[in-house]
Design an enzyme around this catalytic site. Structure first.
Site, PDB file in Angstrom:
ATOM      1  N   ASP A   1      -1.200   6.162   6.986  1.00 14.45           N
ATOM      2  CA  ASP A   1      -1.251   4.484   7.090  1.00 14.45           C
ATOM      3  C   ASP A   1      -2.470   4.344   8.442  1.00 14.45           C
ATOM      4  OD1 ASP A   1      -0.807   2.174   6.651  1.00 14.45           O
ATOM      5  OD2 ASP A   1       1.169   2.055   7.596  1.00 14.45           O
TER       6      ASP A   1
ATOM      7  N   ARG B   1       6.373  -8.409   1.739  1.00 15.62           N
ATOM      8  CA  ARG B   1       7.259  -8.015   2.671  1.00 15.62           C
ATOM      9  C   ARG B   1       7.931  -9.194   3.233  1.00 15.62           C
ATOM     10  NH1 ARG B   1       4.669  -4.366   6.368  1.00 15.62           N
ATOM     11  NH2 ARG B   1       5.594  -2.610   5.122  1.00 15.62           N
TER      12      ARG B   1
ATOM     13  N   THR C   1      -6.000  -1.869   7.077  1.00 18.73           N
ATOM     14  CA  THR C   1      -5.949  -3.226   7.246  1.00 18.73           C
ATOM     15  C   THR C   1      -7.425  -3.492   7.776  1.00 18.73           C
ATOM     16  OG1 THR C   1      -5.016  -3.115   9.537  1.00 18.73           O
ATOM     17  CG2 THR C   1      -3.458  -3.867   7.785  1.00 18.73           C
TER      18      THR C   1
ATOM     19  N   LYS D   1       0.796  -1.223   0.031  1.00 17.71           N
ATOM     20  CA  LYS D   1      -0.352   0.198  -0.153  1.00 17.71           C
ATOM     21  C   LYS D   1       0.961   1.257  -0.086  1.00 17.71           C
ATOM     22  CE  LYS D   1      -2.229  -1.587   3.592  1.00 17.71           C
ATOM     23  NZ  LYS D   1      -1.582  -2.740   3.828  1.00 17.71           N
TER      24      LYS D   1
HETATM   25  P1  ADP Z   1       2.244  -2.049   3.220  1.00 20.12           P
HETATM   26  O1  ADP Z   1       2.291  -0.502   3.236  1.00 20.12           O
HETATM   27  O2  ADP Z   1       0.993  -2.645   2.407  1.00 20.12           O
HETATM   28  O3  ADP Z   1       2.475  -2.411   4.504  1.00 20.12           O
HETATM   29  P2  ADP Z   1       4.710  -1.879   1.921  1.00 20.12           P
HETATM   30  O4  ADP Z   1       4.166  -1.021   0.595  1.00 20.12           O
HETATM   31  O5  ADP Z   1       5.319  -1.072   2.867  1.00 20.12           O
HETATM   32  O6  ADP Z   1       3.441  -2.683   2.367  1.00 20.12           O
HETATM   33  O7  ADP Z   1       5.588  -2.886   0.956  1.00 20.12           O
HETATM   34  C1  ADP Z   1       6.433  -3.607   1.723  1.00 20.12           C
HETATM   35  C2  ADP Z   1       7.601  -3.823   1.089  1.00 20.12           C
HETATM   36  O8  ADP Z   1       7.106  -5.115   0.084  1.00 20.12           O
HETATM   37  C3  ADP Z   1       8.212  -2.810   0.135  1.00 20.12           C
HETATM   38  O9  ADP Z   1       9.363  -2.417   0.633  1.00 20.12           O
HETATM   39  C4  ADP Z   1       8.505  -3.423  -1.057  1.00 20.12           C
HETATM   40  O10 ADP Z   1       9.686  -3.658  -1.273  1.00 20.12           O
HETATM   41  C5  ADP Z   1       7.808  -4.848  -1.204  1.00 20.12           C
HETATM   42  N1  ADP Z   1       6.723  -4.954  -2.213  1.00 20.12           N
HETATM   43  C6  ADP Z   1       5.224  -4.532  -1.709  1.00 20.12           C
HETATM   44  N2  ADP Z   1       4.701  -4.586  -3.013  1.00 20.12           N
HETATM   45  C7  ADP Z   1       5.424  -4.830  -4.201  1.00 20.12           C
HETATM   46  C8  ADP Z   1       5.252  -5.276  -5.503  1.00 20.12           C
HETATM   47  N3  ADP Z   1       4.120  -5.146  -5.915  1.00 20.12           N
HETATM   48  N4  ADP Z   1       6.173  -5.565  -6.166  1.00 20.12           N
HETATM   49  C9  ADP Z   1       7.524  -5.592  -5.508  1.00 20.12           C
HETATM   50  N5  ADP Z   1       7.744  -5.309  -4.389  1.00 20.12           N
HETATM   51  C10 ADP Z   1       6.753  -5.118  -3.506  1.00 20.12           C
END
Ligand code: ADP
Length: 337
Positions: free
Chosen positions: A110, A218, A159, A65
């Site tokens: 967030d 992640r 979430t 996200k």
């Molecule tokens: P959220 O905000 O949903 O918790 P993040 O955007 O922080 O998730 O993503 C966590 C990690 O996962 C990022 O640092 C990135 O390296 C990896 N990631 C997330 N989505 C992708 C994607 N579609 N392709 C490649 N890597 C991704």
């Protein structure tokens, strides 16, 4: 031992997270429909020389996200400011953030479901009319001061979309659900991360890490990092099939990607409640896990894998869960599942 599911990234993980964060749309693997939709919104906004509608992203932690929000800002060639629902305690905090934005900037909030009611009330006119009505002073001397804000795009992430109030939800122009990734997409992510981190990894090992990463980028990146530690300490630096299996077994991440916390919940459900149905509160007490942790972290994956079913009477462990844990189903239970 810290779990691979830890919600709060450790310092080192944060560094890795930002090093691996995709900086272009083509690096953002999977979620094709969402990407396509967002690009249409952004192209249309550009053509009208306006800032895009406010967007809401929901889905489990680690599904991308924040990354998506950063890509929106990059595409619009604007800055992104990042904060979170619980960090904004008072209207003044919100005012400080909003008045520091420049025209067209993206504000990423967030855990927006945890924003408090007072702040939320101030957010409505900010989102709708780009203004903030601050109340100065108290009682009969109180005055309302209207602050004009730059046009900005709010991107909320959560979430738990069900916890968002209807008025807040209705102020987003588009809402997107991020789903678990396809196995082949997670493999691509592991491969890309290994390349960026200069890690040598065999194709079989990529598959194994991807299979056990809860279809979540992640988690995949963290498992890769742990496997690298094993390869460097006990092996020749290359992550082979054996090192990856050894590392994941050591971390107690099983073949279905379940880790000790997941198994503890399934075991509590099966052993203490005969497989259910049981309410969340009782399950949380028996498994000694907070209700929110069960809801946010464990249950979505256990349901996705078909280990837990949610019924109107409570949670039930499925036949698959019994089989996976090697527990025999009691006769009394077999009619239920
Ligand atoms: P959220 O905000 O949903 O918790 P993040 O955007 O922080 O998730 O993503 C966590 C990690 O996962 C990022 O640092 C990135 O390296 C990896 N990631 C997330 N989505 C992708 C994607 N579609 N392709 C490649 N890597 C991704």
């Amino acid at each position: 031992m810290s779990s691979v599911l830890d919600k709060k990234p450790e310092k080192e993980d944060e560094v890795i997270d930002s090093a691996l964060r995709p900086k272009t749309w083509s690096d953002y693997i999977g979620q094709e429909k969402i990407k396509e939709n967002i690009r249409i919104i952004l192209t249309a906004a550009k053509q009208r020389s306006q800032s895009p509608d406010h967007l809401l992203f929901y889905g489990n932690s680690g599904l991308g996200k924040t990354t998506l929000a950063q890509l929106v800002a990059l595409e619009m060639e604007k800055e992104i400011r990042i904060s979170s629902g619980p960090a904004i305690e008072r209207a003044g905090d919100l005012a400080a953030i909003l008045t520091n934005l420049n025209e067209g900037d993206v504000l990423f909030l967030d855990e927006i479901h945890r924003i408090n009611n007072t702040v939320e009330e101030y957010l409505y006119p900010a989102m709708e009319d780009y203004k903030l009505n601050l109340i100065l002073g108290k009682g009969p001397m109180a005055r309302i001061m209207e602050l004009k804000l730059p046009k900005f795009t709010l991107i909320g992430a959560t979430t738990r979309p069900a916890l968002l109030s209807a008025p807040l939800r209705s102020r987003f122009g588009a809402i997107f659900q991020l789903n678990f990734y396809k196995p082949e997409d997670i493999e691509k992510i592991v491969e890309r991360s290994a390349r960026l981190l200069g890690i040598r990894i065999e194709p079989d090992a990529i598959k194994i890490i991807a299979e056990r990463s809860r279809f979540t980028p992640r988690v995949a990146n963290r498992l890769l990092k742990r496997a690298r530690d094993f390869a460097e300490v006990g092996g020749n630096g290359i992550i082979t099939k054996e090192t990856s299996e050894h590392a994941l077994n050591f971390l107690e991440v099983d073949k279905m990607g379940l880790e000790p916390g997941d198994r503890k919940i399934l075991l509590a459900l099966i052993e203490k409640f005969d497989g259910g149905p049981v309410g969340l509160q009782s399950l949380s007490a028996a498994a000694m896990e907070e209700e929110d942790t069960i809801l946010d972290i464990y249950e979505p994956y256990l349901m996705q894998m078909g280990f837990i079913e949610r019924t109107p009477r409570g949670r039930i462990a499925s036949r698959l869960a019994y089989e996976h844990l090697g527990i025999k189903i009691k006769n009394s239970q077999s009619q239920l599942i």
